[in-house]
Motif scaffolding. Structure first.
Motif, PDB file in Angstrom:
ATOM      1  N   ASN A 284     -60.625   9.156  10.124  1.00 29.66           N
ATOM      2  CA  ASN A 284     -61.420   8.767   8.957  1.00 29.66           C
ATOM      3  C   ASN A 284     -60.521   8.445   7.769  1.00 29.66           C
ATOM      4  O   ASN A 284     -60.765   7.490   7.033  1.00 29.66           O
ATOM      5  CB  ASN A 284     -62.374   9.894   8.546  1.00 29.66           C
ATOM      6  CG  ASN A 284     -63.617   9.921   9.401  1.00 29.66           C
ATOM      7  OD1 ASN A 284     -63.845   9.003  10.192  1.00 29.66           O
ATOM      8  ND2 ASN A 284     -64.420  10.956   9.255  1.00 29.66           N
ATOM      9  N   TYR A 288     -61.203   5.008   6.321  1.00 30.95           N
ATOM     10  CA  TYR A 288     -62.062   4.913   5.127  1.00 30.95           C
ATOM     11  C   TYR A 288     -61.424   5.228   3.786  1.00 30.95           C
ATOM     12  O   TYR A 288     -61.985   4.903   2.744  1.00 30.95           O
ATOM     13  CB  TYR A 288     -63.270   5.859   5.278  1.00 30.95           C
ATOM     14  CG  TYR A 288     -64.052   5.686   6.547  1.00 30.95           C
ATOM     15  CD1 TYR A 288     -64.592   4.450   6.877  1.00 30.95           C
ATOM     16  CD2 TYR A 288     -64.277   6.756   7.406  1.00 30.95           C
ATOM     17  CE1 TYR A 288     -65.325   4.287   8.044  1.00 30.95           C
ATOM     18  CE2 TYR A 288     -65.005   6.599   8.575  1.00 30.95           C
ATOM     19  CZ  TYR A 288     -65.520   5.363   8.888  1.00 30.95           C
ATOM     20  OH  TYR A 288     -66.249   5.192  10.028  1.00 30.95           O
ATOM     21  N   ASP A 312     -55.902  13.219   1.906  1.00 31.57           N
ATOM     22  CA  ASP A 312     -55.388  11.847   1.779  1.00 31.57           C
ATOM     23  C   ASP A 312     -55.295  11.466   0.302  1.00 31.57           C
ATOM     24  O   ASP A 312     -55.714  12.235  -0.574  1.00 31.57           O
ATOM     25  CB  ASP A 312     -56.264  10.863   2.578  1.00 31.57           C
ATOM     26  CG  ASP A 312     -57.687  10.806   2.077  1.00 31.57           C
ATOM     27  OD1 ASP A 312     -57.878  10.533   0.875  1.00 31.57           O
ATOM     28  OD2 ASP A 312     -58.629  11.030   2.871  1.00 31.57           O
ATOM     29  N   SER A 337     -68.098   1.496   7.251  1.00 33.93           N
ATOM     30  CA  SER A 337     -68.291   2.312   8.450  1.00 33.93           C
ATOM     31  C   SER A 337     -68.694   1.458   9.630  1.00 33.93           C
ATOM     32  O   SER A 337     -68.194   1.617  10.733  1.00 33.93           O
ATOM     33  CB  SER A 337     -69.371   3.365   8.212  1.00 33.93           C
ATOM     34  OG  SER A 337     -68.864   4.377   7.420  1.00 33.93           O
ATOM     35  N   ARG A 343     -70.720   5.420  13.468  1.00 38.55           N
ATOM     36  CA  ARG A 343     -72.175   5.618  13.487  1.00 38.55           C
ATOM     37  C   ARG A 343     -72.563   6.825  12.635  1.00 38.55           C
ATOM     38  O   ARG A 343     -73.671   7.314  12.704  1.00 38.55           O
ATOM     39  CB  ARG A 343     -72.646   5.832  14.925  1.00 38.55           C
ATOM     40  CG  ARG A 343     -72.810   4.566  15.719  1.00 38.55           C
ATOM     41  CD  ARG A 343     -72.937   4.891  17.182  1.00 38.55           C
ATOM     42  NE  ARG A 343     -71.689   5.478  17.648  1.00 38.55           N
ATOM     43  CZ  ARG A 343     -70.665   4.754  18.110  1.00 38.55           C
ATOM     44  NH1 ARG A 343     -70.785   3.464  18.201  1.00 38.55           N
ATOM     45  NH2 ARG A 343     -69.546   5.337  18.484  1.00 38.55           N
ATOM     46  N   GLY A 344     -71.625   7.339  11.899  1.00 39.17           N
ATOM     47  CA  GLY A 344     -71.923   8.507  11.052  1.00 39.17           C
ATOM     48  C   GLY A 344     -72.044   9.787  11.859  1.00 39.17           C
ATOM     49  O   GLY A 344     -72.688  10.743  11.424  1.00 39.17           O
ATOM     50  N   GLY A 346     -69.108  11.152  13.508  1.00 37.19           N
ATOM     51  CA  GLY A 346     -67.784  11.789  13.594  1.00 37.19           C
ATOM     52  C   GLY A 346     -67.716  13.145  12.905  1.00 37.19           C
ATOM     53  O   GLY A 346     -67.363  14.155  13.530  1.00 37.19           O
ATOM     54  N   LEU A 347     -68.084  13.185  11.628  1.00 39.52           N
ATOM     55  CA  LEU A 347     -67.966  14.451  10.895  1.00 39.52           C
ATOM     56  C   LEU A 347     -69.041  15.460  11.307  1.00 39.52           C
ATOM     57  O   LEU A 347     -68.824  16.667  11.204  1.00 39.52           O
ATOM     58  CB  LEU A 347     -68.019  14.201   9.385  1.00 39.52           C
ATOM     59  CG  LEU A 347     -66.753  13.557   8.791  1.00 39.52           C
ATOM     60  CD1 LEU A 347     -66.921  13.305   7.297  1.00 39.52           C
ATOM     61  CD2 LEU A 347     -65.526  14.427   9.037  1.00 39.52           C
TER      62      LEU A 347
HETATM   63  P1  ADP Z   1     -68.274   7.685  11.356  1.00 39.66           P
HETATM   64  O1  ADP Z   1     -68.580   8.446  12.606  1.00 39.66           O
HETATM   65  O2  ADP Z   1     -69.199   6.546  11.126  1.00 39.66           O
HETATM   66  O3  ADP Z   1     -66.834   7.320  11.229  1.00 39.66           O
HETATM   67  P2  ADP Z   1     -68.167  10.137   9.831  1.00 39.66           P
HETATM   68  O4  ADP Z   1     -69.264  11.064  10.109  1.00 39.66           O
HETATM   69  O5  ADP Z   1     -66.850  10.426  10.467  1.00 39.66           O
HETATM   70  O6  ADP Z   1     -68.643   8.650  10.134  1.00 39.66           O
HETATM   71  O7  ADP Z   1     -67.965  10.078   8.254  1.00 39.66           O
HETATM   72  C1  ADP Z   1     -69.084   9.932   7.422  1.00 39.66           C
HETATM   73  C2  ADP Z   1     -68.756   9.075   6.213  1.00 39.66           C
HETATM   74  O8  ADP Z   1     -67.832   9.758   5.373  1.00 39.66           O
HETATM   75  C3  ADP Z   1     -68.091   7.773   6.565  1.00 39.66           C
HETATM   76  O9  ADP Z   1     -69.081   6.781   6.628  1.00 39.66           O
HETATM   77  C4  ADP Z   1     -67.121   7.507   5.419  1.00 39.66           C
HETATM   78  O10 ADP Z   1     -67.719   6.598   4.522  1.00 39.66           O
HETATM   79  C5  ADP Z   1     -66.983   8.839   4.725  1.00 39.66           C
HETATM   80  N1  ADP Z   1     -65.583   9.372   4.847  1.00 39.66           N
HETATM   81  C6  ADP Z   1     -65.119  10.176   5.813  1.00 39.66           C
HETATM   82  N2  ADP Z   1     -63.818  10.506   5.590  1.00 39.66           N
HETATM   83  C7  ADP Z   1     -63.461   9.879   4.438  1.00 39.66           C
HETATM   84  C8  ADP Z   1     -62.259   9.829   3.676  1.00 39.66           C
HETATM   85  N3  ADP Z   1     -61.145  10.455   4.050  1.00 39.66           N
HETATM   86  N4  ADP Z   1     -62.287   9.110   2.542  1.00 39.66           N
HETATM   87  C9  ADP Z   1     -63.401   8.470   2.133  1.00 39.66           C
HETATM   88  N5  ADP Z   1     -64.567   8.469   2.811  1.00 39.66           N
HETATM   89  C10 ADP Z   1     -64.610   9.179   3.951  1.00 39.66           C
END
Ligand code: ADP
Length: 379
Positions: A284, A288, A312, A337, A343-344, A346-347
């Motif tokens: 990420n 991102y 970061d 994204s 797909r939102g 990951g986190l």
């Molecule tokens: P995806 O599975 O779509 O990559 P995540 O669930 O991993 O989405 O992340 C959710 C959202 O958090 C992402 O759409 C991104 O916009 C934001 N994001 C995650 N990590 C960062 C980061 N290090 N800096 C800025 N935005 C982030």
């Protein structure tokens, strides 16, 4: 099954019957004891043949005649008989009154239960959001009502999130399916389609199938995470190093630094899953953050906790969105994204993995960019 509870089976009737039965038994016992006391009292009064014909009251002591003695004794025995009759007959209205009183009290106290019963019969999944109104008296029934209200709220929230989940999944599947459908239609309709055009169409469709496959894998992983996972003793330092090595493959000039004091940090966990959790955050940052660098660190705090921080130097995550980004299908920068194939999830997966390990994850304040902090219990 009948909806109305019969009067004789109701708790109100049973409680009232219990009160009045107990009161009846105690009253009989009380009257019996009073009678024994009264007999003893009469036996110690003038007129009792065993006491002789002497009348004593304070300083007055005088002989009484035989006729006086008999009359006195008879009068006392008659009084005793009247007392006995009166006390026995007065038990009946007392018991009846206690039954009625007990019934009214029970009815008043159990009325919230009847309300709860009515609501439970009437409600369905759609109207679990509103709680049942009642007067909180701080007793067991109020506690039950409170528990019911909080349980319905929890069920309501689960229903809502399931509904949202199904909507999100359908939405995610709809786009790649529509692409495949359109590609197939154009390939079938165009009789003079060239080899190159066909290849383009198939490649685009392949991408859509890959995206659906990825989505299915993510969803399966999320469902597995709700169950028990296999754990072993693992070294976080090794996992971090391997994640950094993998992330560097997609880094494209983005710098990934490891701030490591070389010490081993052991936890009980699943190597593959923890690796996936950390990789998601690292990837990420590359995709991102819009920055140039991410620093990864693992340290042991207070001898009990293992803390992994991934920071970061990019745009960062606004404070009010720091919890939301861990929700399923939530994307902060939707355009970016989607472009990155996200797909939102990951986190959301990362957060579930950490929770499954009994740990916590959050975005903490930092001077610049986004800083993720994972806390795990040390083995
Ligand atoms: P995806 O599975 O779509 O990559 P995540 O669930 O991993 O989405 O992340 C959710 C959202 O958090 C992402 O759409 C991104 O916009 C934001 N994001 C995650 N990590 C960062 C980061 N290090 N800096 C800025 N935005 C982030």
């Amino acid at each position: 099954m009948s909806n109305e509870i019969s009067f004789f089976k109701s708790i109100k009737f049973k409680l009232a019957l219990w009160y009045s039965t107990l009161l009846f038994i105690f009253s009989i016992g009380f009257v019996f004891i009073l009678n024994i006391i009264a007999i003893k009292y009469i036996e110690n009064q003038p007129g009792n043949p065993q006491l002789g014909g002497v009348f004593r009251r304070g300083s007055i002591i005088r002989e009484i005649t035989e006729t006086e003695r008999i009359l006195l004794h008879e009068a006392r025995m008659e009084d005793l008989e009247n007392f006995r009759e009166l006390s026995f007959y007065s038990i009946i209205p007392i018991v009846l009154l206690s039954f009625v009183g007990g019934y009214v009290i029970a009815d008043r106290n159990l009325s919230p239960l009847e309300k709860l019963n009515r609501e439970m019969r009437m409600r369905n999944a759609g109207d679990l959001s509103s709680s049942i109104e009642f007067k909180d008296r701080g007793d067991e029934i109020s506690e039950l009502m409170n528990s019911f209200n909080s349980m319905s709220e929890r069920i309501h929230r689960t229903f809502e999130s399931q509904k949202e989940f199904v909507e999100n999944v359908s939405h995610e599947i709809k786009t790649p399916l529509a692409i495949i459908q359109a590609n197939l239609d154009s390939a079938l309709e165009d009789k003079k389609i060239s080899r190159d055009e066909l290849e383009d169409i198939l490649n685009e469709s392949k991408k859509s199938v890959k995206s659906m496959n990825q989505l299915t894998e993510d969803l399966l992983l999320l469902s597995v995470l709700q169950h028990d996972i296999a754990k072993e003793m693992i070294n976080l330092k090794d996992i971090l190093n391997s994640c950094v090595k993998d992330a560097k493959k997609i880094a494209n000039g983005f710098e990934i630094l490891v701030d490591n004091n070389g010490k081993d940090v052991m936890v009980s966990g699943n190597e593959m899953l923890l690796g996936r959790a950390i990789s998601n955050i690292l990837e990420n940052a590359v995709k991102y953050s819009g920055g140039k660098m991410v620093t990864v660190k693992v340290e042991s705090r207070d001898g009990k906790e293992a803390v992994i921080s991934i920071a970061d130097d990019g745009v960062g995550i606004p404070k009010e969105k720091r919890k939301k980004i861990f929700e399923r299908f939530y994307r902060l920068d939707k355009g970016r994204s989607k472009k990155e194939g996200g797909r939102g999830l990951g986190l959301a997966i990362t957060s579930e993995i950490i929770k499954d390990h009994g740990g916590s994850i959050k975005v903490v304040d930092s001077e610049k960019g986004a800083k993720f902090e994972i806390r795990l219990t040390k083995a």
